[in-house]
Design an enzyme around this catalytic site. Structure first.
Site, PDB file in Angstrom:
ATOM      1  CE1 TYR A 163      -3.563   2.639   0.892  1.00 42.08           C
ATOM      2  CE2 TYR A 163      -2.163   3.236   2.747  1.00 42.08           C
ATOM      3  CZ  TYR A 163      -3.243   3.505   1.925  1.00 42.08           C
ATOM      4  OH  TYR A 163      -4.002   4.623   2.144  1.00 42.08           O
TER       5      TYR A 163
ATOM      6  CG  ASP B 256       5.936   3.796   0.627  1.00 41.95           C
ATOM      7  OD1 ASP B 256       6.232   4.412   1.664  1.00 41.95           O
ATOM      8  OD2 ASP B 256       4.753   3.626   0.258  1.00 41.95           O
TER       9      ASP B 256
ATOM     10  CE  LYS C 114       2.000   6.086   7.802  1.00 40.93           C
ATOM     11  NZ  LYS C 114       0.758   5.501   8.113  1.00 40.93           N
TER      12      LYS C 114
HETATM   13  N1  PLP Z   1       3.078   4.329   2.167  1.00 44.85           N
HETATM   14  C1  PLP Z   1       2.947   3.418   3.115  1.00 44.85           C
HETATM   15  C2  PLP Z   1       3.860   2.228   3.130  1.00 44.85           C
HETATM   16  C3  PLP Z   1       1.942   3.533   4.073  1.00 44.85           C
HETATM   17  O1  PLP Z   1       1.768   2.584   4.994  1.00 44.85           O
HETATM   18  C4  PLP Z   1       1.112   4.687   4.042  1.00 44.85           C
HETATM   19  C5  PLP Z   1       0.043   4.868   5.046  1.00 44.85           C
HETATM   20  O2  PLP Z   1      -0.160   4.101   5.941  1.00 44.85           O
HETATM   21  C6  PLP Z   1       1.307   5.624   3.028  1.00 44.85           C
HETATM   22  C7  PLP Z   1       2.291   5.419   2.103  1.00 44.85           C
HETATM   23  C8  PLP Z   1       0.431   6.853   2.954  1.00 44.85           C
HETATM   24  O3  PLP Z   1       0.715   7.721   3.955  1.00 44.85           O
HETATM   25  P1  PLP Z   1      -0.386   8.794   4.426  1.00 44.85           P
HETATM   26  O4  PLP Z   1      -1.465   8.032   5.105  1.00 44.85           O
HETATM   27  O5  PLP Z   1       0.359   9.740   5.312  1.00 44.85           O
HETATM   28  O6  PLP Z   1      -0.895   9.474   3.210  1.00 44.85           O
END
Ligand code: PLP
Length: 884
Positions: free
Chosen positions: A583, A680, A708
């Site tokens: 994700y 990511d 985060k």
């Molecule tokens: N990338 C990863 C691996 C994530 O787990 C998340 C969210 O949990 C995101 C991107 C997206 O981050 P945000 O919720 O701050 O948009």
């Protein structure tokens, strides 16, 4: 395997004789007529013996039909069942010299060069093969399955003769033609032919073995690949009680029958690879009630879409949503739908009535055969028919029902099916909901009132109206400090959500509070330059060895959008490679094939939108790979010319594990091909190490997405990486060149001073306290061990992955395989229920399968969590969540 009575001491006839076939069929017709004329019970045994002889003479395909009849005590008299059961494991077999010669031919070597002992008398003999017990030179006891001489030829003869008859019938009768009998027969013939191919069988058996590895009560013999040939399959020997002697098992027959049904459903619904012939000769039991699944001559495979179709159809039936069930059934399991589409309303009403009749009105007297017959008749009236997959599923259900009814004549098949399906649904059953309603009505009345108020004005899909993982009893927070939160009613919880990740130092940490207060005092600015944004960029660039520059934004989702845009602009290509189950935020691109809906071959998945409303062009321009599959990376070379970038979670949250070998291979291949590699690290960035998973793996991506933690709990995201890529967003100081050669990056609140001050405070603290990561890792290990002990001592199938403060927990025995396989076995209901039980015991878990520790959690907090988990499992077991 226990000793068999061995009634047959002779070989199968070498050639297919026509007469017995005619006799066998005449018997079936004659029996029905005789039953109507005069019920001469005394002749039944004699009839059965004659029929048995005829089937044996007629060949393996007819013997298989006899095996099926033997499980249908509802259709044929008990004397027939008794006699025909012989075909399940005591059919005629080759004599000792023949068996020996066959084995030496297969091995291409003398018997004693492989086996220390070999019993020439088979322990079981079915329609196609016989099974011998033996001992390898190293002393291991094995079962050797040997295709009987002449059987492949006999199958061929049987099928050719039957095929001719079916073709004739199809020409002569429009009813047979409507049923598309020739094509369907062809499919069944292929199944039969594959039965005599031991290489094929071994590969299926290995796959089923992997699927059940670690299962609480299903066992599959391990294949010994060195001694597998086209006509011989050697495997681990399994002792057990035969299916027909199940009364010897130390377990109520009703439980055994339910286990059988659950096992078949697990294979069909979850694994998509099922034993295709679950009759009592193929399933043994251990004394304590384990199921030993033997014989993979016939298997049924369902695609991801078919599995989805089957599960979603039955789910609609359990909810009595007949129209939805009609839609799903027709979409997934009906072909030749032209006429019914034209007459949709009438068809829908008729099928809905059939479904309602079987799944509701007479469901406590469920009859698979009755249900399939009624649906099949209806489809015929509309010129449609079942797909071939559903025909095979039907056969498995029929065998399963026959055997389960033999074990427990009172079995309520549909009730069990509903219980099974329910376990995999995220919504609580009525009984459990009533229990929670009563409990939470007392524990969190103010939160529930706030939930109802929120529902009038707010849609909050991440925590109140949660998408897919429903949040029926959301907690509303009054205040939060350290590792704890307090709700509106004053209940305190140890918090394991960590706000989905930012609060690594715990809530309301002094350094963050001070930074925010000073930022407020100084005045929050955005869209104008200020020192804190430069400072944050410097901290980020310093933390990642491969990073030269940073671009700030407002969330993890934005950072991924930005990174992909930079790469598309840089490469002037559209296609993005991503990994199944990863994700990357809620953008269309970030969600492709990211959650619980997958499609295509598991080794080369097809992209599928993660949500309705996705741009189909984005989905089409995505290639999906499997994390950990080094061999699969060859596909990168095939598509290199179309690729903008590869994006990956270097440490996927679902496994909380870093596959360093795979990441190195990915880095090498992308570097060779000149394709930017994007990590990511939105979750892992400053959580598993200062500098993220890439620091642990020692691998340098081209770009890294962050979020985060870097905002100290305020909205923040960033892309850091090689200047060549980040500078795609930097002005060339020529407006025309900017449009032609640059990518736009924007955001009113990107890099606002308050967020940057909070982020700087957290990152500086983390950088200056490196032992914090060691402590977190040690605590993670401790808690994981506590969890494992709690599940182990209760025999609950639960997979707990944990590293560097990130936990992932699934109630499933499966730990091997790709993401979709691991997820398919999960008991979603139990995972979500766990969150609620933990709240009863003072711990806040999000209703997801993952949760986080923070540096603020004390030893006391951890002890509370360990105890709450233990108590929750006791509650859950008592409430029937782990019935096996
Ligand atoms: N990338 C990863 C691996 C994530 O787990 C998340 C969210 O949990 C995101 C991107 C997206 O981050 P945000 O919720 O701050 O948009």
């Amino acid at each position: 395997m226990s000793a068999s009575p061995r009634r047959f001491a002779r070989n199968l006839p070498a050639n297919f004789p026509a007469k017995p076939v005619v006799h066998a069929l005449a018997h079936l017709v004659g029996y029905t007529a005789a039953r109507i004329r005069s019920p001469r019970e005394d002749l039944r045994t004699e009839e059965a013996e004659r029929l048995l002889d005829c089937l044996v003479q007629a060949g393996p395909v007819y013997m298989k039909m006899g095996q099926l009849l033997a499980t249908r005590s509802d259709l044929v008299p008990p004397e027939w069942v008794q006699t025909l059961r012989t075909l399940q494991d005591d059919a005629p077999h080759m004599d000792a010299p023949q068996s020996r010669a066959a084995i030496e031919r297969e091995l291409g070597a003398p018997m004693n060069s492989v086996f220390r002992e070999f019993d020439p008398v088979p322990v079981a003999s079915g329609s196609v093969a016989q099974v011998h017990s033996a001992r390898l030179l190293d002393g291991q006891k094995v079962a050797v399955k040997l295709v009987k001489d002449g059987v492949p030829r006999q199958i061929d003869q049987n099928l050719r003769a039957m095929g001719a008859a079916v073709r004739l019938a199809q020409r002569a009768s429009s009813a047979v033609a409507d049923a598309d009998a020739v094509r369907r027969f062809g499919e069944i013939a292929t199944l039969f032919r594959s039965q005599a191919n031991m290489l094929h069988e071994a590969s299926r058996q290995k796959a089923v073995y992997r699927n059940f590895e670690g299962h609480p009560y299903v066992r599959v013999p391990r294949v010994i690949p060195e001694f597998v040939t086209p006509r011989m399959l050697t495997m681990e020997f399994m002792e057990g009680i035969r299916g027909n002697a199940a009364h010897e098992v130390q377990m109520p027959q009703a439980q055994l029958a339910r286990r059988l049904q659950d096992t078949i459903y697990t294979m069909l619904y979850m694994h998509g690879l099922s034993h295709g012939d679950p009759h009592p000769g193929n399933i043994l039991f251990s004394e304590s009630g384990e199921l030993l699944l033997l014989d993979y001559g016939i298997t049924v495979e369902l695609t991801e879409d078919e599995k989805w179709g089957l599960s979603s159809f039955y789910y609609a039936c359990t909810r009595k949503e007949w129209d939805v069930a009609v839609e799903r059934f027709t979409a997934h399991f009906v072909t030749g739908t032209r006429t019914l589409r034209r007459k949709w309303d009438a068809y829908r009403a008729e099928l809905a009535a059939v479904l309602e009749h079987h799944f509701d009105v007479v469901s406590n007297r469920w009859s698979t055969i009755g249900y399939f017959r009624d649906v099949s008749d209806l489809l015929k009236r509309y010129g449609a028919r079942y797909t071939s997959s559903f025909t095979k599923v039907e056969l498995v259900f029929l065998s399963c029902e026959g055997f389960a009814t033999q074990l427990d004549p009172e079995i309520n098949i549909w009730d069990n099916a509903r219980r099974f399906t329910d376990r995999y649904s995220p919504y609580m059953s009525k009984e459990v909901r009533e229990r929670f309603d009563a409990h939470f009505g007392t524990q969190i009345p103010s939160s529930l009132k706030m939930r109802d108020r929120a529902n009038n004005s707010l849609v909050a899909p991440t925590h109140i109206n949660r998408y897919f993982f429903p949040s029926t009893y959301p907690v509303f927070v009054k205040d939060a400090a350290g590792g704890r939160i307090r709700d509106l009613d004053g209940n305190e919880y140890v918090d394991l959500s960590g706000g989905y990740g930012p609060h690594i130092l715990g809530y309301s940490h002094p350094v963050v509070n001070e930074a925010i207060i000073s930022g407020v005092t100084a005045g929050n600015v955005n869209g104008i330059g200020h020192e804190p944004e430069v400072e944050l960029a410097e901290l980020l660039v310093d933390a990642f060895p491969a990073a030269e520059k940073a671009i700030l934004c407002n969330s993890g989702t934005e950072s991924v959008l930005l990174a992909v845009r930079l790469c598309r602009a840089y490469r002037r290509r559209d296609v993005v490679v991503k990994f199944e189950g990863h994700y990357h935020g809620f953008s269309d691109q970030g969600m492709v094939s990211s959650w619980f809906r997958f499609t295509g071959d598991k080794h080369a998945p097809e992209p599928i939108a993660g949500t309705l409303g996705s741009d189909s062009g984005v989905v089409r321009n995505t290639l999906v790979f499997q994390y950990g599959d080094i061999g699969g990376l060859d596909r990168l070379r095939e598509h290199a010319d179309r690729l903008a970038c590869v994006i990956v979670e270097p440490m996927p949250s679902s496994t909380a594990a870093i596959d360093e070998e795979f990441l190195s291979a990915l880095r090498r291949t992308t570097a060779d091909l000149g394709i930017p590699l994007v990590f990511d690290e939105v979750v892992t960035g400053f959580r598993v190490a200062y500098g993220g998973a890439q620091t642990i793996a020692g691998i340098e991506p081209d770009l890294t997405c962050l979020g985060k933690i870097i905002g100290g709990g305020l909205p923040c995201g960033a892309v850091v990486g090689r200047a060549e890529l980040t500078d795609m967003a930097r002005s060339s100081e020529d407006p025309f060149l900017d449009y032609e050669k640059k990518a736009f990056a924007g955001g009113t609140l990107s890099g606002n001073s308050l967020t940057c001050r909070a982020g700087n405070a957290v990152l500086t603290h983390l950088r200056d306290h490196p032992t914090l990561y060691e402590d977190l890792e040690a605590r993670t290990r401790w808690l994981r061990a506590e969890f494992e002990e709690s599940t182990r001592k209760r025999g609950i199938a639960c997979r707990i992955n944990a590293r560097g403060s990130i936990f992932s927990l699934n109630f499933s025995h499966r730990s091997a395989g790709v993401y979709r396989e691991r997820m398919a076995g999960s008991n979603f209901k139990a995972t979500i229920a766990l969150a609620y039980y933990m709240r009863k015991h003072g711990v806040y878990l999000p209703e997801l399968h993952s949760f986080l520790l923070s540096a603020a959690h004390t030893d006391d907090d951890l002890a509370v969590v360990g105890k709450a988990f233990d108590l929750s499992l006791t509650d859950m077991a008592g409430d029937g969540f782990f019935v096996t």
